[in-house]
Design a protein around this motif. Sequence first.
Motif, PDB file in Angstrom:
ATOM      1  N   CYS A  56      58.221  48.028  70.940  1.00 20.13           N
ATOM      2  CA  CYS A  56      58.081  49.153  69.998  1.00 20.13           C
ATOM      3  C   CYS A  56      58.357  50.511  70.643  1.00 20.13           C
ATOM      4  N   ARG A  62      54.444  58.060  73.502  1.00 24.30           N
ATOM      5  CA  ARG A  62      54.710  56.696  73.954  1.00 24.30           C
ATOM      6  C   ARG A  62      55.423  56.757  75.301  1.00 24.30           C
ATOM      7  N   HIS A  71      57.367  54.602  78.032  1.00 19.73           N
ATOM      8  CA  HIS A  71      58.076  53.312  78.102  1.00 19.73           C
ATOM      9  C   HIS A  71      58.048  52.714  79.503  1.00 19.73           C
TER      10      HIS A  71
END
Length: 324
Positions: A290, A299, A301
Motif C-alpha cells: 500500500c 507513509r 516506504h
Amino acid sequence: MDYVLPLRWEDDRGLGELTAYLRTLSRHVRIIVVDGSPRELFERHADAWRGLAAHVRPDTALRFANGKVNGVITGMRLATAEHVVIADDDVRYDGPALARMRALLDRADLVRPQNHFARSPWHARWDTARTLLNRGFGADYPGTFGVRRSFFLRMGGYDGDVLFENLELIRTVRAHGGRELRPLDLYVPRLPPDAARFWSQRVRQAYDDFAQPARLALFLGVLPGLAWCVLRRRYGPVAAGAGAAVALAELGRRRAGGGRVFPPTASLFAPVWVLERGVCGWLAVGAAVCGGVPYAGRRVHRAAHSVRSLRRSADSVRVVAGVG
C-alpha cells in the motif's frame, strides 16, 4: 560531552519526570533538546527547561520523513563537544554510564550500548524478548548511541527518509569506514511505553525487517510452518521451535551479566514474540504493497538502505572530496 535529545510530543504527561531527569543530567553534560512539538507544548517546554538545556526547533531546511533524524542532525550541528550522546526521550543515563560512554568514544566513532526497561510490566517483558533474541544472535538496536561529532559531520549525517533510522545510522557509519563498539554490558535503562503505545508499534517494528531480508523471510515462514504442523497434527516441531526460542533468549539474557537487568520471565515470552512477528510480518507486507507504513502522519516506504548502496554513496562522497 554533549547530549542530543530529539523529541516530538502530542501531550505533556511525562513533562515533570523528564524535567527532573534533565536537571540531574545537566550536572554531567551539556544538553540540546531539539523539540518538534506543537507550539503550545514547545513554549511550555521552553519555560520548564530554561537553564537546563539548549531548547531549539529542528532545522526547517531538514524535511526528512522520519522527524527524529531531523532532530538528531540539528542537534549534532549545534553540538560543540567531540563526544556526543544521542538518546530518545525515554532513555535514562546516570553518571557512571555517561563516564563509560565518554571513555569508549575515545576509541570509536559509534558506541552502541544496551537498553533495558527500568520497569517490567507484562508488555515490557514481551518486548524484552525481542531484545534478548537480538543479544542471542549478536547485539540489540538501542534507542541511544554515542557518536564522535567530527566523524558524523564528515560523513554528512544520514538519510532520514527511512523507518529504521537506528540501523541506517549504524550502516552509514560502517559504510564510511567508522569504528563501532558494542559493549553488551553498558546497560542504560529506558522507560517502558504504556500498553496502548506498545500495541501501536507492532506492525511498524515488523516493517523494520524489510531492511534485513533474511530475517524477514524467516519470520514470514512462521505462520505457514505453524499452519502445516497444526493441519498435520505434528506438534513436536512447534514445541521444539518454542523451546529453541526460549533457549536463545535465555542465552541473550545471560550474556555480559544481563541477568542483573533482564527479568528471567522475559525469556519465556520469546515464543510469543516470534508468533507476533510472524503475524505482523505479513501485515507489514500488506503495508508495503500500500506504499509504506504510516508514521507521524506520512507513509514511509523504505526501512533502511542496504549496506551496498550506502557504501556506493560513501565512495561517491570520497571521490567528490578527492579522497581515496
